[in-house]
Design a protein around this motif. Structure first.
Motif, PDB file in Angstrom:
ATOM      1  N   LEU A 155       6.847  -3.111   0.540  1.00  0.00           N
ATOM      2  CA  LEU A 155       5.444  -2.716   0.649  1.00  0.00           C
ATOM      3  C   LEU A 155       4.655  -3.135  -0.592  1.00  0.00           C
ATOM      4  O   LEU A 155       3.497  -3.566  -0.493  1.00  0.00           O
ATOM      5  CB  LEU A 155       5.337  -1.211   0.864  1.00  0.00           C
ATOM      6  CG  LEU A 155       5.820  -0.688   2.220  1.00  0.00           C
ATOM      7  CD1 LEU A 155       5.730   0.826   2.270  1.00  0.00           C
ATOM      8  CD2 LEU A 155       5.012  -1.298   3.349  1.00  0.00           C
ATOM      9  N   ARG A 156       5.267  -3.009  -1.754  1.00  0.00           N
ATOM     10  CA  ARG A 156       4.570  -3.413  -2.975  1.00  0.00           C
ATOM     11  C   ARG A 156       4.287  -4.919  -2.985  1.00  0.00           C
ATOM     12  O   ARG A 156       3.216  -5.369  -3.392  1.00  0.00           O
ATOM     13  CB  ARG A 156       5.405  -3.026  -4.206  1.00  0.00           C
ATOM     14  CG  ARG A 156       5.415  -1.532  -4.494  1.00  0.00           C
ATOM     15  CD  ARG A 156       6.363  -1.205  -5.646  1.00  0.00           C
ATOM     16  NE  ARG A 156       5.947  -1.823  -6.894  1.00  0.00           N
ATOM     17  CZ  ARG A 156       5.038  -1.345  -7.720  1.00  0.00           C
ATOM     18  NH1 ARG A 156       4.431  -0.198  -7.430  1.00  0.00           N
ATOM     19  NH2 ARG A 156       4.731  -1.962  -8.849  1.00  0.00           N
ATOM     20  N   ALA A 157       5.275  -5.711  -2.496  1.00  0.00           N
ATOM     21  CA  ALA A 157       5.070  -7.165  -2.448  1.00  0.00           C
ATOM     22  C   ALA A 157       3.952  -7.536  -1.479  1.00  0.00           C
ATOM     23  O   ALA A 157       3.215  -8.505  -1.705  1.00  0.00           O
ATOM     24  CB  ALA A 157       6.370  -7.855  -2.051  1.00  0.00           C
TER      25      ALA A 157
ATOM     26  N   ARG B 155      -4.120   2.975  -3.798  1.00  0.00           N
ATOM     27  CA  ARG B 155      -3.385   4.086  -3.192  1.00  0.00           C
ATOM     28  C   ARG B 155      -2.360   3.613  -2.168  1.00  0.00           C
ATOM     29  O   ARG B 155      -1.361   4.281  -1.924  1.00  0.00           O
ATOM     30  CB  ARG B 155      -4.361   5.050  -2.530  1.00  0.00           C
ATOM     31  CG  ARG B 155      -5.201   5.840  -3.517  1.00  0.00           C
ATOM     32  CD  ARG B 155      -6.239   6.684  -2.801  1.00  0.00           C
ATOM     33  NE  ARG B 155      -7.039   7.481  -3.745  1.00  0.00           N
ATOM     34  CZ  ARG B 155      -8.100   8.206  -3.386  1.00  0.00           C
ATOM     35  NH1 ARG B 155      -8.490   8.229  -2.103  1.00  0.00           N
ATOM     36  NH2 ARG B 155      -8.757   8.899  -4.293  1.00  0.00           N
ATOM     37  N   ALA B 156      -2.633   2.462  -1.561  1.00  0.00           N
ATOM     38  CA  ALA B 156      -1.699   1.957  -0.542  1.00  0.00           C
ATOM     39  C   ALA B 156      -0.450   1.348  -1.149  1.00  0.00           C
ATOM     40  O   ALA B 156       0.513   1.087  -0.425  1.00  0.00           O
ATOM     41  CB  ALA B 156      -2.411   0.910   0.320  1.00  0.00           C
ATOM     42  N   VAL B 157      -0.451   1.093  -2.463  1.00  0.00           N
ATOM     43  CA  VAL B 157       0.729   0.514  -3.119  1.00  0.00           C
ATOM     44  C   VAL B 157       1.637   1.653  -3.592  1.00  0.00           C
ATOM     45  O   VAL B 157       1.250   2.437  -4.472  1.00  0.00           O
ATOM     46  CB  VAL B 157       0.313  -0.372  -4.316  1.00  0.00           C
ATOM     47  CG1 VAL B 157       1.544  -0.943  -5.002  1.00  0.00           C
ATOM     48  CG2 VAL B 157      -0.594  -1.493  -3.853  1.00  0.00           C
ATOM     49  N   PRO B 158       2.834   1.793  -3.034  1.00  0.00           N
ATOM     50  CA  PRO B 158       3.716   2.910  -3.426  1.00  0.00           C
ATOM     51  C   PRO B 158       4.348   2.660  -4.793  1.00  0.00           C
ATOM     52  O   PRO B 158       4.502   1.519  -5.241  1.00  0.00           O
ATOM     53  CB  PRO B 158       4.767   2.916  -2.308  1.00  0.00           C
ATOM     54  CG  PRO B 158       4.830   1.501  -1.855  1.00  0.00           C
ATOM     55  CD  PRO B 158       3.443   0.948  -1.994  1.00  0.00           C
ATOM     56  N   ASP B 159       4.725   3.747  -5.467  1.00  0.00           N
ATOM     57  CA  ASP B 159       5.460   3.641  -6.734  1.00  0.00           C
ATOM     58  C   ASP B 159       6.871   3.139  -6.480  1.00  0.00           C
ATOM     59  O   ASP B 159       7.432   3.377  -5.401  1.00  0.00           O
ATOM     60  CB  ASP B 159       5.525   4.999  -7.423  1.00  0.00           C
ATOM     61  CG  ASP B 159       4.154   5.469  -7.892  1.00  0.00           C
ATOM     62  OD1 ASP B 159       3.323   4.606  -8.241  1.00  0.00           O
ATOM     63  OD2 ASP B 159       3.922   6.696  -7.900  1.00  0.00           O
ATOM     64  N   PRO B 160       7.486   2.486  -7.474  1.00  0.00           N
ATOM     65  CA  PRO B 160       8.931   2.200  -7.340  1.00  0.00           C
ATOM     66  C   PRO B 160       9.698   3.507  -7.190  1.00  0.00           C
ATOM     67  O   PRO B 160       9.260   4.562  -7.676  1.00  0.00           O
ATOM     68  CB  PRO B 160       9.262   1.475  -8.649  1.00  0.00           C
ATOM     69  CG  PRO B 160       7.949   0.977  -9.174  1.00  0.00           C
ATOM     70  CD  PRO B 160       6.915   1.954  -8.713  1.00  0.00           C
TER      71      PRO B 160
END
Length: 595
Positions: free
Chosen positions: A35-37, A77-82
């Protein structure tokens, strides 16, 4: 249980819990990384959009800056934390809460909390065992595994620029029963059409073989396209031989469902030579000729396919026969529309007046050959004169008006171009198009619509033979593998009654035509069928000469119907017009009849 045994059992359960926890941790970590990528590029785009908005409106007079700021906040906000950072935050919050709140908790609450935690832990273990992930049903082949690796966003981003695809980025590919499906995000000036035109660059980046079909169509939302690499088909393993038990037209290669085309549609079946038009049409011809309320007529100047069906269909293989058949069909259509009850918009097929499917095989040849054919006709005084007749006007009338009368036209051609293969008056009337492989995108657009390629209807990329696209307003552009119906199977089908206008109990024969190359027949015209329109006109005249208006009253029929019946009877020699305008029976009949 001894102490060593209990310890060994405890270690086994701990190892199992560790493996389960490790697998869950890895799966969640991979999901967050993916998701982050995918979403980090959206944050960069939002930052650039905000910078552009501030440069254009530094005072913040318009709402552009505020809109860009909100878009940037939403993208972040749409980018989740590791997962490690998420777990660290959770542990810190839990530690702070425990340090502050645990000393204030009564002993009774501690006891019941311990019981609840134990029950929840046991329930979680049972749920995890019952819902453990199953192995995927589809195992990728080595080729698919390699293609999916090159479709990964990391690989695509690294090689896109050198392949001329800078500004595009893929999502994670998915392997389905119809091949590999992957979404592609389009930046800047990229569009779905531009990505489709860059198909060679995509193939080179993926290292895909030349004969592997790669389809490009619009994605589910703006700014996205969808790549489908047809490494497999949902029709694989299906027995595609036609039998009376398997009466569908074919199998959808994407969903695997059986595809049928109902009767009552005006069809266009097109495809280049060798694409399989004849084979694809055979299941449809069977349906059109099966049953008491269905009748089939085939116009085939090539005298090949129609010959297979001559025991179930009326076949016209000569230009003069084509014109005669078309005249009968137009007369039947007109008759049905004239007597159609008020308030009813469609004819109800019966055994005497069935649904008639008219199949024109190789329409371009019919238009050329069945044009300006010379016939001998007779005027009211019995004098012969030569007229030139063409089948095209009648076929155009059937296309425009035949549906309400259940006279349906199917047009087949291997040259799908307007005027050459498809008359311009017939093309707009087509409701369902079946397109096999064609040579050029222009031909695909003629058959499937001007928006065909933009929406993924790429018939020029279909393999041949036996694969078709069917556009009826309901289906998606999914290829259909058609069933194979052998010639011997067609010949072995049981015979069916052959339709003819003279065999209809309530209809009258068409006016006879005589070819120039033949000698006019001197045999008397056949008597009209009992109860037909012509018979009612003659019955009204047996009392003596009448004018046409009087016949309308006596026969209790519409004026137009009586007028056409009178014309037919006069041409057949069953009526004579007197000098005062009345009509009478011929002198040799012994009775005068006026119309």
């Amino acid at each position: 249980m001894s102490h060593p045994s209990a310890w060994q059992t405890h270690r086994q359960y701990a190892a199992t819990a560790h493996r389960w926890t490790s697998a869950r941790w890895s799966k969640e970590a991979e999901r967050r990384t993916r998701l982050r990528a995918e979403r980090k590029p959206l944050v960069r785009d939002a930052r650039r959009a905000l910078a552009t908005a501030k440069a254009m409106d530094p005072q913040g007079i318009t709402t552009a800056v505020h809109t860009a700021e909100r878009a940037l906040t939403t993208a972040r906000r749409a980018v989740p934390d590791p997962l490690w950072l998420f777990a660290s935050k959770g542990a810190i919050v839990a530690a702070v809460g425990a340090y502050i709140g645990l000393p204030l908790v009564p002993d009774r609450v501690w006891m019941w909390s311990a019981v609840a935690v134990t029950v929840a832990a046991v329930g979680a273990v049972v749920w995890a065992i019952a819902h453990r992930p199953t192995a995927p049903d589809i195992e990728p082949t080595p080729e698919e595994r390699a293609l999916m690796g090159r479709l990964q966003p990391e690989h695509w981003r690294e090689h896109a620029e050198q392949r001329g695809l800078s500004g595009t980025i893929t999502a994670r590919p998915e392997l389905t029963e119809s091949g590999i499906v992957c979404a592609v995000r389009l930046d800047g000036t990229w569009t779905t059409g531009k990505l489709r035109a860059a198909g060679d660059h995509v193939r080179a980046l993926l290292g895909a073989r030349t004969d592997l079909r790669i389809e490009t169509k619009a994605g589910k939302k703006g700014g996205w396209a969808e790549l489908t690499i047809r490494t497999r088909s949902a029709a694989d393993g299906d027995d595609l031989l036609w039998t009376p038990e398997r009466r569908s037209l074919g199998v959808d290669t994407v969903t695997g469902e059986q595809v049928t085309v109902p009767l009552g549609e005006r069809l266009l079946i097109a495809g280049r030579s060798g694409a399989g038009k004849s084979v694809a049409s055979r299941p449809l011809l069977y349906d059109a000729s099966e049953g008491d309320t269905n009748a089939l007529c085939i116009i085939d100047l090539k005298m090949v396919e129609g010959r297979l069906w001559d025991h179930r269909a009326r076949v016209a293989s000569a230009p003069e026969d084509v014109i005669t058949l078309v005249d009968e069909l137009v007369a039947e259509m007109t008759y049905r529309l004239e007597i159609l009850p008020k308030g009813q918009d469609t004819w109800t097929p019966t055994a005497t007046h069935p649904r008639i499917t008219v199949v024109v095989d190789e329409g371009a040849e019919v238009v050329t050959a069945a044009d300006k054919v010379e016939f001998i006709e007779f005027d009211e005084k019995g004098k012969p004169h030569v007229t030139k007749r063409s089948a095209l006007p009648g076929l155009e009338s059937l296309a425009r008006m035949g549906r309400a009368a259940c006279v349906d036209l199917w047009w087949m051609t291997q040259k799908p171009t307007i005027n050459d293969g498809i008359p311009k008056q017939i093309s707009p009337q087509i409701s369902t198009s079946i397109c096999l492989s064609v040579r050029t995108p222009t031909e695909a657009r003629v058959v499937l619509g001007e928006d065909a390629q933009a929406k993924g209807w790429n018939a020029d990329e279909l393999p041949a033979p036996g694969v078709a696209l069917i556009r009826d307003g309901k289906r998606k552009p999914d290829p259909v593998r058609v069933r194979y119906m052998d010639k011997d199977v067609v010949i072995g089908l049981p015979a069916q009654p052959i339709w003819s206008r003279s065999t209809s109990a309530s209809s009258t024969p068409a006016a006879p035509l005589t070819l120039v190359k033949t000698v006019p027949s001197s045999a008397p015209a056949p008597a009209p069928a009992a109860g037909s329109v012509d018979d009612r006109v003659l019955s009204a005249l047996r009392s003596g000469p009448l004018r046409q208006a009087d016949i309308v009253t006596a026969a209790d029929m519409p004026k137009g119907t009586v007028s056409k019946a009178v014309k037919r009877l006069a041409e057949a020699g069953l009526l004579e017009r007197l000098e005062d305008g009345t009509l009478t029976l011929p002198a040799d009949s012994g009775t005068a009849v006026a119309s």
